[in-house]
Design a protein around this motif. Structure first.
Motif, PDB file in Angstrom:
ATOM      1  N   VAL A   1       0.827  -1.209   0.000  1.00  0.00           N
ATOM      2  CA  VAL A   1       0.000   0.000   0.000  1.00  0.00           C
ATOM      3  C   VAL A   1       0.866   1.266   0.000  1.00  0.00           C
ATOM      4  O   VAL A   1       0.661   2.176  -0.816  1.00  0.00           O
ATOM      5  CB  VAL A   1      -0.945  -0.009   1.232  1.00  0.00           C
TER       6      VAL A   1
ATOM      7  N   TYR B   1       5.711  -9.116  10.685  1.00  0.00           N
ATOM      8  CA  TYR B   1       6.473  -8.267  11.619  1.00  0.00           C
ATOM      9  C   TYR B   1       6.607  -8.981  12.968  1.00  0.00           C
ATOM     10  O   TYR B   1       7.704  -9.079  13.536  1.00  0.00           O
ATOM     11  CB  TYR B   1       5.805  -6.891  11.795  1.00  0.00           C
TER      12      TYR B   1
ATOM     13  N   GLY C   1      -6.389  -2.333  16.453  1.00  0.00           N
ATOM     14  CA  GLY C   1      -7.131  -2.682  15.243  1.00  0.00           C
ATOM     15  C   GLY C   1      -7.615  -4.129  15.286  1.00  0.00           C
ATOM     16  O   GLY C   1      -6.961  -5.005  15.860  1.00  0.00           O
TER      17      GLY C   1
ATOM     18  N   ASN D   1       5.571  -4.800   6.049  1.00  0.00           N
ATOM     19  CA  ASN D   1       4.519  -3.799   6.273  1.00  0.00           C
ATOM     20  C   ASN D   1       3.397  -4.381   7.107  1.00  0.00           C
ATOM     21  O   ASN D   1       2.688  -3.657   7.790  1.00  0.00           O
ATOM     22  CB  ASN D   1       3.898  -3.369   4.928  1.00  0.00           C
ATOM     23  N   ASN D   2       3.215  -5.683   6.994  1.00  0.00           N
ATOM     24  CA  ASN D   2       2.038  -6.321   7.586  1.00  0.00           C
ATOM     25  C   ASN D   2       2.341  -6.890   8.970  1.00  0.00           C
ATOM     26  O   ASN D   2       3.488  -7.184   9.308  1.00  0.00           O
ATOM     27  CB  ASN D   2       1.502  -7.408   6.658  1.00  0.00           C
ATOM     28  N   LEU D   3       1.274  -7.040   9.730  1.00  0.00           N
ATOM     29  CA  LEU D   3       1.427  -7.375  11.140  1.00  0.00           C
ATOM     30  C   LEU D   3       2.068  -8.749  11.397  1.00  0.00           C
ATOM     31  O   LEU D   3       3.034  -8.843  12.165  1.00  0.00           O
ATOM     32  CB  LEU D   3       0.042  -7.307  11.822  1.00  0.00           C
TER      33      LEU D   3
ATOM     34  N   SER E   1      -9.446  -7.966  -2.935  1.00  0.00           N
ATOM     35  CA  SER E   1      -9.040  -7.718  -1.552  1.00  0.00           C
ATOM     36  C   SER E   1     -10.163  -7.047  -0.786  1.00  0.00           C
ATOM     37  O   SER E   1     -10.949  -6.277  -1.365  1.00  0.00           O
ATOM     38  CB  SER E   1      -7.819  -6.793  -1.582  1.00  0.00           C
TER      39      SER E   1
ATOM     40  N   TYR F   1      -3.021   1.263  -4.541  1.00  0.00           N
ATOM     41  CA  TYR F   1      -3.102  -0.210  -4.558  1.00  0.00           C
ATOM     42  C   TYR F   1      -4.572  -0.652  -4.554  1.00  0.00           C
ATOM     43  O   TYR F   1      -5.011  -1.443  -5.400  1.00  0.00           O
ATOM     44  CB  TYR F   1      -2.367  -0.818  -3.351  1.00  0.00           C
TER      45      TYR F   1
ATOM     46  N   PHE G   1      -9.456 -11.357   3.017  1.00  0.00           N
ATOM     47  CA  PHE G   1      -9.303 -10.516   4.192  1.00  0.00           C
ATOM     48  C   PHE G   1      -7.803 -10.500   4.548  1.00  0.00           C
ATOM     49  O   PHE G   1      -7.008 -10.086   3.716  1.00  0.00           O
ATOM     50  CB  PHE G   1     -10.322 -10.924   5.278  1.00  0.00           C
TER      51      PHE G   1
ATOM     52  N   LEU H   1       7.943  -4.587  18.087  1.00  0.00           N
ATOM     53  CA  LEU H   1       6.762  -4.267  17.276  1.00  0.00           C
ATOM     54  C   LEU H   1       6.215  -2.904  17.691  1.00  0.00           C
ATOM     55  O   LEU H   1       6.094  -2.632  18.894  1.00  0.00           O
ATOM     56  CB  LEU H   1       5.692  -5.347  17.503  1.00  0.00           C
ATOM     57  N   SER H   2       5.866  -2.078  16.717  1.00  0.00           N
ATOM     58  CA  SER H   2       5.088  -0.872  17.024  1.00  0.00           C
ATOM     59  C   SER H   2       3.641  -1.186  16.725  1.00  0.00           C
ATOM     60  O   SER H   2       3.312  -1.601  15.600  1.00  0.00           O
ATOM     61  CB  SER H   2       5.524   0.309  16.147  1.00  0.00           C
ATOM     62  N   ILE H   3       2.787  -1.003  17.710  1.00  0.00           N
ATOM     63  CA  ILE H   3       1.350  -1.221  17.494  1.00  0.00           C
ATOM     64  C   ILE H   3       0.734   0.128  17.149  1.00  0.00           C
ATOM     65  O   ILE H   3       0.777   1.070  17.960  1.00  0.00           O
ATOM     66  CB  ILE H   3       0.695  -1.855  18.735  1.00  0.00           C
ATOM     67  N   PHE H   4       0.182   0.197  15.930  1.00  0.00           N
ATOM     68  CA  PHE H   4      -0.282   1.482  15.410  1.00  0.00           C
ATOM     69  C   PHE H   4      -1.674   1.814  15.946  1.00  0.00           C
ATOM     70  O   PHE H   4      -2.672   1.502  15.314  1.00  0.00           O
ATOM     71  CB  PHE H   4      -0.301   1.454  13.877  1.00  0.00           C
TER      72      PHE H   4
ATOM     73  N   THR I   1      -9.727  -4.699   0.870  1.00  0.00           N
ATOM     74  CA  THR I   1      -9.410  -3.274   0.788  1.00  0.00           C
ATOM     75  C   THR I   1     -10.427  -2.543  -0.095  1.00  0.00           C
ATOM     76  O   THR I   1     -10.616  -1.332   0.066  1.00  0.00           O
ATOM     77  CB  THR I   1      -7.965  -3.080   0.277  1.00  0.00           C
TER      78      THR I   1
ATOM     79  N   ARG J   1      -8.890  -7.351  12.847  1.00  0.00           N
ATOM     80  CA  ARG J   1      -8.869  -7.859  11.469  1.00  0.00           C
ATOM     81  C   ARG J   1      -9.330  -9.304  11.425  1.00  0.00           C
ATOM     82  O   ARG J   1      -9.271 -10.017  12.420  1.00  0.00           O
ATOM     83  CB  ARG J   1      -7.438  -7.790  10.887  1.00  0.00           C
TER      84      ARG J   1
ATOM     85  N   ASP K   1      -5.385   3.479   8.023  1.00  0.00           N
ATOM     86  CA  ASP K   1      -5.905   2.283   8.707  1.00  0.00           C
ATOM     87  C   ASP K   1      -7.341   2.498   9.179  1.00  0.00           C
ATOM     88  O   ASP K   1      -7.741   3.616   9.510  1.00  0.00           O
ATOM     89  CB  ASP K   1      -5.047   1.941   9.931  1.00  0.00           C
TER      90      ASP K   1
HETATM   91  C1  WQD Z   1      -3.247  -5.216  10.472  1.00  0.00           C
HETATM   92  C2  WQD Z   1      -3.352  -4.444  11.779  1.00  0.00           C
HETATM   93  C3  WQD Z   1      -2.328  -2.274  11.724  1.00  0.00           C
HETATM   94  C4  WQD Z   1       1.810  -3.633  11.298  1.00  0.00           C
HETATM   95  C5  WQD Z   1      -3.199  -4.827   4.488  1.00  0.00           C
HETATM   96  C6  WQD Z   1      -3.593  -4.093   3.247  1.00  0.00           C
HETATM   97  C7  WQD Z   1      -4.768  -4.769   2.609  1.00  0.00           C
HETATM   98  C8  WQD Z   1      -4.497  -6.254   2.390  1.00  0.00           C
HETATM   99  C9  WQD Z   1      -3.965  -6.926   3.608  1.00  0.00           C
HETATM  100  C10 WQD Z   1      -3.755  -6.622   0.175  1.00  0.00           C
HETATM  101  C11 WQD Z   1      -3.680  -2.963  11.593  1.00  0.00           C
HETATM  102  C12 WQD Z   1      -1.620  -3.184  12.705  1.00  0.00           C
HETATM  103  C13 WQD Z   1       0.435  -3.598  11.428  1.00  0.00           C
HETATM  104  C14 WQD Z   1       2.617  -3.207  12.396  1.00  0.00           C
HETATM  105  C15 WQD Z   1       0.609  -2.771  13.648  1.00  0.00           C
HETATM  106  N1  WQD Z   1      -3.511  -6.464   1.389  1.00  0.00           N
HETATM  107  N2  WQD Z   1      -0.154  -3.184  12.577  1.00  0.00           N
HETATM  108  N3  WQD Z   1       1.967  -2.798  13.531  1.00  0.00           N
HETATM  109  O1  WQD Z   1      -3.660  -3.009   6.984  1.00  0.00           O
HETATM  110  O2  WQD Z   1      -5.406  -4.762   7.579  1.00  0.00           O
HETATM  111  O3  WQD Z   1      -4.292  -4.849   5.397  1.00  0.00           O
HETATM  112  O4  WQD Z   1      -2.874  -6.181   4.154  1.00  0.00           O
HETATM  113  O5  WQD Z   1      -4.791  -6.521  -0.416  1.00  0.00           O
HETATM  114  O6  WQD Z   1      -4.996  -4.109   1.407  1.00  0.00           O
HETATM  115  O7  WQD Z   1      -3.943  -2.764   3.591  1.00  0.00           O
HETATM  116  O8  WQD Z   1      -3.000  -5.444   7.380  1.00  0.00           O
HETATM  117  O9  WQD Z   1      -1.205  -6.585   8.596  1.00  0.00           O
HETATM  118  O10 WQD Z   1      -0.787  -4.266   7.667  1.00  0.00           O
HETATM  119  O11 WQD Z   1      -2.324  -4.537   9.612  1.00  0.00           O
HETATM  120  O12 WQD Z   1       0.092  -2.391  14.694  1.00  0.00           O
HETATM  121  O13 WQD Z   1       3.843  -3.182  12.336  1.00  0.00           O
HETATM  122  O14 WQD Z   1      -2.080  -4.486  12.424  1.00  0.00           O
HETATM  123  O15 WQD Z   1      -2.366  -0.982  12.197  1.00  0.00           O
HETATM  124  O16 WQD Z   1      -4.503  -2.577  12.651  1.00  0.00           O
HETATM  125  P1  WQD Z   1      -4.140  -4.387   6.897  1.00  0.00           P
HETATM  126  P2  WQD Z   1      -1.732  -5.235   8.275  1.00  0.00           P
END
Ligand code: WQD
Ligand code: NAD
Length: 352
Positions: A88, A204, A230, A199-201, A126, A150, A179, A216-219, A128, A232, A308
């Motif tokens: 993204v 990480y 958040g 980039n993804n949780l 997605s 994206y 999802f 880990l930074s929790i956003f 998204t 998911r 987010d």
């Molecule tokens: C999940 C949660 C973050 C990283 C993304 C794309 C989406 C789809 C799937 C392709 C959120 C939090 C994350 C970190 C955190 N991809 N987080 N610290 O954003 O739901 O979806 O991937 O289609 O389009 O946007 O997934 O895993 O990035 O985040 O706190 O270092 O984890 O803020 O709440 P997301 P994610």
């Protein structure tokens, strides 16, 4: 008759797991991937898991000539189209790259499919495309909107598929709206292998657990959710792979095709969510991973990440009703399989 499937992006994270599921379900797979975000090693590991080689062609979906050669050489029942760029943040910095790769690439693929009269497609869409949902759980009729290139590229391809289905009833087009895919093959041989810092949780968390990243930074911890973090709908990648098999089986039963479907119907444009229907918070996922890995996962709370949303989880009813598919694997299994892959391959496919 064994059905042949072209799998674009089949060397990638979801594609490699799906190749295995397709093979196990009796489909013959031809992978087409430019390796821009994957490696040959992933394909070698797929060979090793299934115990035999599969066809692999290194090529770009924007290269019509090479695609034509592939379609001329194989009688495909259909295409599963994973190939695309997915970061993204990068899409905000490089919108032209994303529209070119994801949208123009899909148009080129569809044009070549039309030339060869292969009109059955499963497309990686997605969640998204739902943007910030008005209601939860999110079903397939929820309004669509995107705020980054994206997401816009996925939504644009969905619109193209809808228009195509209206223009010609012989197209059978299933966008699967994933999802949050996580987890890895239970063998620990294949999994998600992000370039650079994830980039993804889930990747990480697993890289913190294995000691590659410090913390880990929790956003955000002030969202209107169960614990402020958040929420998911995390779905195991092998469940997701089975969803693709179910979609192809559906096409076989409901779509006409010169290359071996059972009926003469039309599916048109049929979007389907692939999720578990359950929401899990960031803190819950960290706790589950800590328990499974028995490793400390230090974290700090940080500001919300731009773009987010608070919560996102699927209504998975349509997939169950139409495809007879539902996710089976739990958050614990998602963490166990991710940990097996991460701990056996701390540097991903570069380890070997
Ligand atoms: C999940 C949660 C973050 C990283 C993304 C794309 C989406 C789809 C799937 C392709 C959120 C939090 C994350 C970190 C955190 N991809 N987080 N610290 O954003 O739901 O979806 O991937 O289609 O389009 O946007 O997934 O895993 O990035 O985040 O706190 O270092 O984890 O803020 O709440 P997301 P994610
Ligand atoms: P991935 O990057 O691991 O796999 C994508 C594959 O496509 C890679 O192997 C890459 O080399 C290939 N590729 C990219 N552009 C190409 C091109 N022009 N020609 C040929 N091959 C090309 O990503 P993934 O996680 O496996 O995702 C697969 C698909 O699912 C993508 O379209 C992605 O947008 C979509 N998706 C992913 C997620 C997720 O969180 N992983 C969620 C929703 C949707």
């Amino acid at each position: 008759m064994t059905k042949k499937i072209l799998v674009t992006g089949g060397a990638g994270y979801i594609g490699s797991h799906t190749c295995i599921a397709l093979h196990e379900a009796g489909y013959e797979v031809v992978v087409y991937d430019n390796l821009s975000n994957s490696s040959r090693e992933a394909i070698n590991r797929v060979f090793s898991i299934i115990g035999q080689p599969i066809s692999f062609i290194e090529g770009d979906i924007r290269d019509a000539e090479t695609l034509r050669q592939v379609f001329a050489a194989h009688a495909f029942f259909g295409v599963i189209h994973f190939a695309g760029l997915k970061a993204v943040g990068e899409s905000v910095a490089k919108p032209l790259l994303y529209y070119n790769n994801n949208v123009s690439g899909s148009i080129t693929l569809l044009e070549v499919m039309a030339e060869y009269d292969v009109k059955n497609l499963v497309f990686s869409s997605s969640a998204t495309v739902y943007g910030d949902p008005e209601t939860l759980p999110i079903d397939e009729t929820s309004p669509r909107s995107c705020t980054n290139p994206y997401g816009q590229s996925k939504l644009t391809v969905e619109h193209i598929l809808e228009d195509l289905a209206v223009s010609d009833a012989s197209w059978n087009l299933i966008p699967l709206r994933y999802f949050n895919p996580v987890g890895a093959h239970p063998s620990g041989q294949i999994g998600e292998d992000p370039n650079d810092i994830p980039n993804n949780l889930m990747p990480y968390i697993s890289q913190v657990a294995v000691g590659k990243l410090e913390k880990l930074s929790i956003f955000g911890n002030d969202y209107p959710t169960v614990d402020g973090t958040g929420v998911r709908d995390f779905i195991h990648v092998t469940d997701l792979a089975q969803g693709h098999v179910a979609a192809l089986n559906y096409l076989q039963q409901h779509a006409s095709s010169k290359n071996g479907s059972d009926t003469t119907g039309s599916v048109g444009f049929l979007p389907i969510n692939l999720g578990t229907g359950k929401g899990t918070s960031v803190l819950d996922l960290v706790a589950a991973f800590t328990k499974v890995s028995k490793q400390p996962i230090p974290y700090q709370f940080a500001a919300r990440r731009a773009g987010d949303i608070a919560s996102c989880y699927a209504s998975a009813d349509k997939a169950k009703e139409l495809l007879g598919w539902e996710a089976k694997l739990s958050i614990t299994e998602m963490c166990q399989d991710t940990w097996r892959w991460q701990s056996q391959n701390p540097n991903g496919y570069d380890s070997h």
